[in-house]
Design a protein around this motif. Structure first.
Motif, PDB file in Angstrom:
ATOM      1  N   GLY A   1      46.735  53.040  40.584  1.00  0.00           N
ATOM      2  CA  GLY A   1      45.383  53.567  40.708  1.00  0.00           C
ATOM      3  C   GLY A   1      44.697  53.187  42.001  1.00  0.00           C
ATOM      4  N   ARG A   2      45.449  52.591  42.936  1.00  0.00           N
ATOM      5  CA  ARG A   2      44.870  52.218  44.234  1.00  0.00           C
ATOM      6  C   ARG A   2      44.787  53.461  45.116  1.00  0.00           C
ATOM      7  NH1 ARG A   2      42.710  47.585  42.533  1.00  0.00           N
ATOM      8  NH2 ARG A   2      44.277  46.074  41.836  1.00  0.00           N
ATOM      9  N   ARG A   3      43.598  53.732  45.637  1.00  0.00           N
ATOM     10  CA  ARG A   3      43.394  54.943  46.421  1.00  0.00           C
ATOM     11  C   ARG A   3      42.897  54.661  47.843  1.00  0.00           C
ATOM     12  NH1 ARG A   3      46.081  56.138  42.851  1.00  0.00           N
ATOM     13  NH2 ARG A   3      45.812  57.827  41.317  1.00  0.00           N
ATOM     14  N   ARG A   4      42.496  53.452  48.113  1.00  0.00           N
ATOM     15  CA  ARG A   4      41.989  53.089  49.449  1.00  0.00           C
ATOM     16  C   ARG A   4      42.898  51.977  49.984  1.00  0.00           C
ATOM     17  NH1 ARG A   4      37.958  53.327  45.924  1.00  0.00           N
ATOM     18  NH2 ARG A   4      37.769  51.053  45.830  1.00  0.00           N
ATOM     19  N   ILE A   5      43.975  52.405  50.616  1.00  0.00           N
ATOM     20  CA  ILE A   5      45.058  51.484  50.972  1.00  0.00           C
ATOM     21  C   ILE A   5      45.122  51.284  52.487  1.00  0.00           C
ATOM     22  CG2 ILE A   5      47.562  51.094  50.870  1.00  0.00           C
ATOM     23  CD1 ILE A   5      47.544  52.836  48.298  1.00  0.00           C
ATOM     24  N   GLY A   6      45.154  50.012  52.889  1.00  0.00           N
ATOM     25  CA  GLY A   6      45.299  49.662  54.298  1.00  0.00           C
ATOM     26  C   GLY A   6      46.704  49.157  54.595  1.00  0.00           C
ATOM     27  N   VAL A   7      47.039  49.072  55.892  1.00  0.00           N
ATOM     28  CA  VAL A   7      48.387  48.664  56.315  1.00  0.00           C
ATOM     29  C   VAL A   7      48.290  47.614  57.412  1.00  0.00           C
ATOM     30  CG1 VAL A   7      50.606  49.408  57.247  1.00  0.00           C
ATOM     31  CG2 VAL A   7      49.283  50.973  55.798  1.00  0.00           C
ATOM     32  N   LEU A   8      48.931  46.459  57.202  1.00  0.00           N
ATOM     33  CA  LEU A   8      49.175  45.508  58.286  1.00  0.00           C
ATOM     34  C   LEU A   8      50.527  45.879  58.866  1.00  0.00           C
ATOM     35  CD1 LEU A   8      47.992  42.089  56.781  1.00  0.00           C
ATOM     36  CD2 LEU A   8      46.658  43.959  57.768  1.00  0.00           C
ATOM     37  N   ALA A   9      50.529  46.462  60.066  1.00  0.00           N
ATOM     38  CA  ALA A   9      51.690  47.185  60.564  1.00  0.00           C
ATOM     39  C   ALA A   9      52.650  46.373  61.414  1.00  0.00           C
ATOM     40  CB  ALA A   9      51.229  48.411  61.353  1.00  0.00           C
ATOM     41  N   GLY A  10      52.387  45.076  61.659  1.00  0.00           N
ATOM     42  CA  GLY A  10      53.326  44.258  62.419  1.00  0.00           C
ATOM     43  C   GLY A  10      53.289  44.536  63.903  1.00  0.00           C
ATOM     44  N   PRO A  11      54.289  44.043  64.660  1.00  0.00           N
ATOM     45  CA  PRO A  11      54.308  44.197  66.130  1.00  0.00           C
ATOM     46  C   PRO A  11      54.446  45.660  66.542  1.00  0.00           C
ATOM     47  CG  PRO A  11      55.840  42.495  65.400  1.00  0.00           C
ATOM     48  CD  PRO A  11      55.423  43.242  64.175  1.00  0.00           C
TER      49      PRO A  11
ATOM     50  N   HIS B   1      36.555  47.922  56.475  1.00  0.00           N
ATOM     51  CA  HIS B   1      36.711  48.724  55.255  1.00  0.00           C
ATOM     52  C   HIS B   1      36.655  47.804  54.039  1.00  0.00           C
ATOM     53  CE1 HIS B   1      38.057  52.107  57.800  1.00  0.00           C
ATOM     54  NE2 HIS B   1      38.730  51.181  58.470  1.00  0.00           N
ATOM     55  N   PRO B   2      35.479  47.319  53.700  1.00  0.00           N
ATOM     56  CA  PRO B   2      35.362  46.308  52.644  1.00  0.00           C
ATOM     57  C   PRO B   2      35.752  46.794  51.253  1.00  0.00           C
ATOM     58  CG  PRO B   2      33.192  47.077  53.355  1.00  0.00           C
ATOM     59  CD  PRO B   2      34.180  47.636  54.326  1.00  0.00           C
ATOM     60  N   HIS B   3      35.905  48.103  51.086  1.00  0.00           N
ATOM     61  CA  HIS B   3      36.197  48.625  49.753  1.00  0.00           C
ATOM     62  C   HIS B   3      37.671  48.987  49.557  1.00  0.00           C
ATOM     63  CE1 HIS B   3      31.958  48.569  48.958  1.00  0.00           C
ATOM     64  NE2 HIS B   3      31.702  49.399  49.975  1.00  0.00           N
ATOM     65  N   ILE B   4      38.554  48.592  50.485  1.00  0.00           N
ATOM     66  CA  ILE B   4      39.971  48.897  50.255  1.00  0.00           C
ATOM     67  C   ILE B   4      40.442  48.172  48.995  1.00  0.00           C
ATOM     68  CG2 ILE B   4      40.451  49.260  52.713  1.00  0.00           C
ATOM     69  CD1 ILE B   4      41.965  46.570  52.660  1.00  0.00           C
ATOM     70  N   ASP B   5      41.385  48.793  48.299  1.00  0.00           N
ATOM     71  CA  ASP B   5      41.884  48.187  47.060  1.00  0.00           C
ATOM     72  C   ASP B   5      43.395  47.974  47.054  1.00  0.00           C
ATOM     73  OD1 ASP B   5      42.739  50.803  46.825  1.00  0.00           O
ATOM     74  OD2 ASP B   5      41.416  51.292  45.137  1.00  0.00           O
ATOM     75  N   GLY B   6      44.053  48.275  48.183  1.00  0.00           N
ATOM     76  CA  GLY B   6      45.482  48.044  48.306  1.00  0.00           C
ATOM     77  C   GLY B   6      45.841  47.706  49.740  1.00  0.00           C
ATOM     78  N   LEU B   7      46.860  46.858  49.925  1.00  0.00           N
ATOM     79  CA  LEU B   7      47.271  46.443  51.269  1.00  0.00           C
ATOM     80  C   LEU B   7      48.789  46.327  51.325  1.00  0.00           C
ATOM     81  CD1 LEU B   7      45.946  45.653  53.983  1.00  0.00           C
ATOM     82  CD2 LEU B   7      46.039  43.273  53.232  1.00  0.00           C
TER      83      LEU B   7
END
Length: 331
Positions: free
Chosen positions: A177-187, A235-241
């Motif tokens: 149910g996570r719809r606001r997903i961010g990515v830590l993308a590395g180098p 983006h304080p409302h993200i719910d997935g990373l």
């Protein structure tokens, strides 16, 4: 280091240097009694063969170079252990080089390894651009790349299917149910990072959405902490990373604790690589597990084939396994 020479052993044993050489190299040349006496004298005199001289005669140094981006990253020691296990079984030693995430140092180390006459190299997660990578490999008879690929005539490759793994991670968060997903993308220079992003975009494209934010970062705990704080500020409302690796994910956990953000209640976090640290943090990290020891073994076996002029297998692809733990439990 013993300074005893072959001629010293021969003189003490009352035989010719050629006889000593043949006996110590297992080529016969003397009676069982004489052979045993030669070996005993060599041991008592602490004679050690000159590895460089033997290499010049056989055209093999029995040494392979191994390059890793960061020896402190727990992902790479397991690969090194796998390489070493196969190397030892086949009479090879390793010359380990820590690149410290520097493309310039990669070039310097490749030149050093070439000057040391290593029989081949295993190069993990090379950061050089493709043309520079190919140029750096030209001085080697045998090479295997881990997490990179070039033409099979230049080097073999052990590839991790980062695309499918990252796509699995994206679909898993969506299923929660996570719809606001961010990515830590590395180098930004990492091919593996680019492939992860391709997989995430592929999965999100099929779901009719896209990542809320993508931030490149150093592939360590500190990099994950800094990048996750940046994403959460914007983006304080993200719910997935989705994180480039488990170290970045641990950094994100630290940020969440500092900001009083509940994991997984407020934010689900998933890592990559399956290092042991992922099971030690709280909550335990969901991750894409990769069999790192097997990668090391496979890369060394492929390198040995290439050293011997055999080109049995040019490329192996390993698919990560999604391991679900507390950091992505349903809220």
């Amino acid at each position: 280091m013993s300074k005893t020479r072959l001629s010293d052993v021969a003189r003490a044993a009352g035989v010719s240097p050629m006889t000593v050489s043949r006996v110590l190299n297992g080529q016969g040349g003397a009676s069982p009694e004489t052979s045993e006496r030669i070996r005993q004298i060599a041991d008592e005199m602490r004679y050690r063969p000159n590895a460089l001289a033997r290499g010049l005669k056989s055209d093999k140094s029995r040494i392979v170079g191994v390059l890793v981006p960061d020896i402190a990253n727990p992902f790479f020691p397991e690969i090194i252990r796998g390489i070493e296990s196969v190397a030892m079984q086949n009479g090879y030693n390793l010359l380990l080089c820590n690149v410290v995430e520097s493309a310039e140092r990669e070039i310097d180390l490749m030149q050093i390894l070439e000057s040391q006459r290593v029989d081949g190299i295993v190069w993990c997660s090379a950061r050089l651009p493709e043309q520079s990578l190919i140029k750096a490999l030209q001085g080697y008879k045998a090479a295997v790349l881990v997490n990179r690929s070039v033409a099979p005539s230049i080097a073999g490759s052990i590839m991790i299917d980062y695309r499918s793994g990252a796509a699995d991670a994206a679909r898993h968060l969506w299923s929660l149910g996570r719809r606001r997903i961010g990515v830590l993308a590395g180098p930004i220079a990492s091919q593996g990072a680019a492939e992860r992003l391709e997989g995430i975009r592929m999965a999100f494209g099929g779901l009719g959405t896209e990542a809320v934010a993508i931030v490149h970062c150093k592939p360590d705990v500190g990099g994950g902490a800094v990048a996750s704080r940046q994403i959460l500020a914007d983006h304080p409302h993200i719910d997935g990373l989705i994180c480039y690796n488990d170290l970045n994910a641990v950094g994100a956990l630290q940020t969440c604790e500092a900001l009083n953000i509940g994991v997984p209640q407020d934010l689900s976090i998933i890592g990559f690589d399956g290092i042991s640290l992922a099971e030690l943090v709280r909550p335990q990290l969901s991750t894409l597990h990769v069999d790192k020891y097997s990668i090391g073994q496979l890369s060394m076996r492929m390198l040995l084939d290439r050293i011997d002029g055999k080109f049995i297998q040019h490329s192996i692809v390993i698919r990560p396994e999604l391991i679900l733990r507390g950091s992505t439990s349903k809220a």
